[in-house]
Design an enzyme around this catalytic site. Structure first.
Site, PDB file in Angstrom:
ATOM      1  N   GLU A  92     -51.956  -0.385 -18.949  1.00  0.00           N
ATOM      2  CA  GLU A  92     -51.200   0.732 -18.379  1.00  0.00           C
ATOM      3  C   GLU A  92     -50.663   0.330 -17.003  1.00  0.00           C
ATOM      4  O   GLU A  92     -49.481   0.481 -16.714  1.00  0.00           O
ATOM      5  CB  GLU A  92     -52.106   1.948 -18.260  1.00  0.00           C
ATOM      6  CG  GLU A  92     -51.456   3.149 -17.603  1.00  0.00           C
ATOM      7  CD  GLU A  92     -52.441   4.267 -17.303  1.00  0.00           C
ATOM      8  OE1 GLU A  92     -51.979   5.408 -17.097  1.00  0.00           O
ATOM      9  OE2 GLU A  92     -53.656   4.003 -17.253  1.00  0.00           O
ATOM     10  N   HIS A  93     -51.555  -0.145 -16.136  1.00  0.00           N
ATOM     11  CA  HIS A  93     -51.184  -0.620 -14.796  1.00  0.00           C
ATOM     12  C   HIS A  93     -51.552  -2.094 -14.692  1.00  0.00           C
ATOM     13  O   HIS A  93     -52.698  -2.465 -14.944  1.00  0.00           O
ATOM     14  CB  HIS A  93     -51.942   0.134 -13.702  1.00  0.00           C
ATOM     15  CG  HIS A  93     -51.841   1.623 -13.784  1.00  0.00           C
ATOM     16  ND1 HIS A  93     -52.864   2.425 -14.262  1.00  0.00           N
ATOM     17  CD2 HIS A  93     -50.836   2.467 -13.434  1.00  0.00           C
ATOM     18  CE1 HIS A  93     -52.500   3.686 -14.203  1.00  0.00           C
ATOM     19  NE2 HIS A  93     -51.265   3.740 -13.714  1.00  0.00           N
ATOM     20  N   ASP A  96     -48.817   5.921  -8.289  1.00  0.00           N
ATOM     21  CA  ASP A  96     -49.320   7.235  -8.674  1.00  0.00           C
ATOM     22  C   ASP A  96     -48.598   8.358  -7.930  1.00  0.00           C
ATOM     23  O   ASP A  96     -48.520   9.480  -8.438  1.00  0.00           O
ATOM     24  CB  ASP A  96     -50.823   7.335  -8.381  1.00  0.00           C
ATOM     25  CG  ASP A  96     -51.664   6.614  -9.420  1.00  0.00           C
ATOM     26  OD1 ASP A  96     -51.149   6.343 -10.518  1.00  0.00           O
ATOM     27  OD2 ASP A  96     -52.840   6.333  -9.131  1.00  0.00           O
ATOM     28  N   GLN A 107     -58.984   3.271  -9.797  1.00  0.00           N
ATOM     29  CA  GLN A 107     -58.755   3.782 -11.141  1.00  0.00           C
ATOM     30  C   GLN A 107     -60.058   4.180 -11.822  1.00  0.00           C
ATOM     31  O   GLN A 107     -60.086   5.093 -12.644  1.00  0.00           O
ATOM     32  CB  GLN A 107     -58.008   2.739 -11.974  1.00  0.00           C
ATOM     33  CG  GLN A 107     -56.621   2.419 -11.440  1.00  0.00           C
ATOM     34  CD  GLN A 107     -55.766   3.669 -11.254  1.00  0.00           C
ATOM     35  OE1 GLN A 107     -55.453   4.365 -12.208  1.00  0.00           O
ATOM     36  NE2 GLN A 107     -55.395   3.959 -10.013  1.00  0.00           N
ATOM     37  N   HIS A 124     -19.320   5.573 -53.117  1.00  0.00           N
ATOM     38  CA  HIS A 124     -19.094   5.145 -51.745  1.00  0.00           C
ATOM     39  C   HIS A 124     -17.700   4.515 -51.618  1.00  0.00           C
ATOM     40  O   HIS A 124     -16.953   4.801 -50.679  1.00  0.00           O
ATOM     41  CB  HIS A 124     -20.151   4.119 -51.317  1.00  0.00           C
ATOM     42  CG  HIS A 124     -21.463   4.718 -50.938  1.00  0.00           C
ATOM     43  ND1 HIS A 124     -22.216   5.482 -51.793  1.00  0.00           N
ATOM     44  CD2 HIS A 124     -22.165   4.651 -49.763  1.00  0.00           C
ATOM     45  CE1 HIS A 124     -23.321   5.863 -51.175  1.00  0.00           C
ATOM     46  NE2 HIS A 124     -23.320   5.375 -49.938  1.00  0.00           N
ATOM     47  N   HIS A 179     -61.160   7.891 -11.824  1.00  0.00           N
ATOM     48  CA  HIS A 179     -60.514   8.894 -12.673  1.00  0.00           C
ATOM     49  C   HIS A 179     -61.473   9.463 -13.709  1.00  0.00           C
ATOM     50  O   HIS A 179     -61.501  10.670 -13.960  1.00  0.00           O
ATOM     51  CB  HIS A 179     -59.327   8.263 -13.416  1.00  0.00           C
ATOM     52  CG  HIS A 179     -58.027   8.359 -12.694  1.00  0.00           C
ATOM     53  ND1 HIS A 179     -57.329   9.532 -12.544  1.00  0.00           N
ATOM     54  CD2 HIS A 179     -57.282   7.405 -12.088  1.00  0.00           C
ATOM     55  CE1 HIS A 179     -56.226   9.305 -11.871  1.00  0.00           C
ATOM     56  NE2 HIS A 179     -56.165   8.020 -11.588  1.00  0.00           N
TER      57      HIS A 179
END
Length: 436
Positions: free
Chosen positions: A332-333, A366, A263, A425, A266
């Site tokens: 995230e992961h 992924d 990761q 109402h 990236h």
């Protein structure tokens, strides 16, 4: 190479943990002013603004923003056979997993003639963003398009930044993936300007406004999605990637280090975090990172990410403390590499996607796990799900009562309406039983 945060012997509160969590200095709000200017420029000048922004930010002035069907079809034919096979396998797997996310309509009967129907209605049109900066992401085409199609979205537009090496076109592998999925409305536009174009449309391009925008991007894309929320729906403000690994002494240090590195490649702002109750494992993982990081082709990027304040080895007293840290982080992961990963899973509340055991690396998710890799970052997993078919669905309640069922609750409605000082109402109900 990577900092250590030692929480052993401490019992931090949730608020204190939030302050201790390693995060990047990147702040979406800091990019808001720039993103707002780019969006406003597109709203004023349309296609001309998108082309000027491409020249300034992507280093190329595209001949056209909207690509024709022939260009997309040619990209499909140009896909390498192994890449095409892999994409088709990924499409099949994500389709299967996305179908499982479709909710079933239900009817609740509250009495004779009294029904509340729960239905799910797809949005009609969506805009899907696929980044194109430091890497090429045909997998993101699959992850965005497939759940929208499974949900029943009838109109799908896709945007990705123009590429200088391809004459201002979208990267051909991204185009090929779009073509495999039957997407022929593709735009060579990127960044905040693309998000603005999706939200308000660009008439001269035949780009109608969308209802929902999904897909990851850089901090300016995240800021733009925050700015257009309310005009359109969004999935989340997905920014630089994150991995958090919970591991104990039984974990393989080489595998843990490999996953952290996967990761980190990236982006320089990517977060790689190990949380462990084993100082010995922590030491072994550091040794492995020092050994393998220099061997990766993106070693400069990896080195910056691992040395950044967003990455860390976190030492805790036990696995419940590791889970507590992870829940506040909201990764995230999340990978769980422990002797009994299922027991740790039972303690987890917040994560975009969870990978159990030594043989479930993030890289699997992924590409070919069947799960979706468009996931919330920056702690948003504490309150936001990852992308799925449900992202494109709106729950709607349909109320169907007959006359007798309405009469049965008339008195209660009148009582509550009177208590709220809303006599009209009450009258709207009693009118159905009064003589006229």
């Amino acid at each position: 190479m990577i900092q250590t945060i030692d929480l052993r012997g401490l019992k931090p509160s949730r608020a204190e943990l939030l302050d201790l969590i390693p995060r990047s200095l990147t702040d979406v709000s800091a990019a808001t002013a720039v993103a707002s200017e780019l969006i406003d420029d597109v709203r004023r000048r349309g296609a001309a603004a998108l082309i000027d922004q491409a020249a300034r930010l992507d280093g190329v002035r595209p001949d056209r923003v909207r690509l024709d069907v022939a260009t997309v079809s040619a990209a499909v034919r140009g896909l390498r056979p192994d890449v095409r096979d892999a994409l088709e396998e990924a499409i099949d797997r994500v389709r299967s997993a996305s179908r499982a996310q479709l909710p079933t309509p239900t009817v609740t009967r509250l009495g004779p003639g009294a029904e509340v129907i729960q239905r799910w209605s797809p949005v009609q049109r969506v805009g899907l963003y696929v980044p194109g900066g430091k890497a090429v992401y045909p997998s993101s085409v699959v992850m965005n398009v497939v759940p929208a199609q499974i949900a029943g979205v009838s109109s799908i537009a896709l945007a990705s930044p123009p590429q200088r090496e391809f004459g201002g076109l979208v990267h051909p592998t991204i185009l090929g993936a779009a073509g495999l999925l039957g997407i022929d409305e593709v735009y060579a536009m990127g960044g905040a300007g693309a998000i603005g174009a999706f939200a308000w449309g660009v008439a001269e391009l035949g780009l109608d406004p969308v209802q929902v925008i999904t897909g990851p991007g850089n901090v300016y894309v995240a800021a733009a999605k925050r700015l257009v929320r309310g005009q359109v729906g969004i999935d989340s403000e997905a920014g630089p990637t994150e991995i958090l690994v919970i591991a104990d002494a039984t974990a393989d240090a080489f595998l843990v280090a490999s996953d952290l590195l996967s990761q980190a490649e990236h982006d320089e702002l990517a977060a790689a975090v190990l949380v462990t109750d084993s100082p010995e494992l922590a030491d072994r993982v550091r040794v492995e990172l020092e050994r393998i990081a220099p061997l990766t082709p993106h070693r400069a990027r990896v080195d910056t990410a691992l040395r950044g304040q967003q990455s860390a080895v976190v030492l805790v007293d036990d696995l419940p403390a590791a889970a507590a840290f992870s829940n506040v982080y909201g990764p995230e992961h999340l990978e769980i590499q422990t002797a009994e990963p299922g027991a740790v899973l039972d303690l987890i509340e917040s994560a975009g996607a969870i990978f159990l055991g030594d043989n479930s690396p993030v890289s699997l998710g992924d590409y070919l796990a069947g799960s979706n890799h468009v996931l919330p970052t920056g702690g948003q997993a504490r309150f936001t799900p990852g992308l799925g078919a449900y992202t494109f669905l709106r729950p709607q309640q349909v109320i169907r009562y007959n006359r007798e069922a309405l009469r049965a609750v008339e008195a209660d409605i009148v009582a509550l309406a009177t208590a709220e000082d809303l006599p009209a109402h009450a009258a709207a109900v009693t009118a159905r039983f009064s003589e006229r």
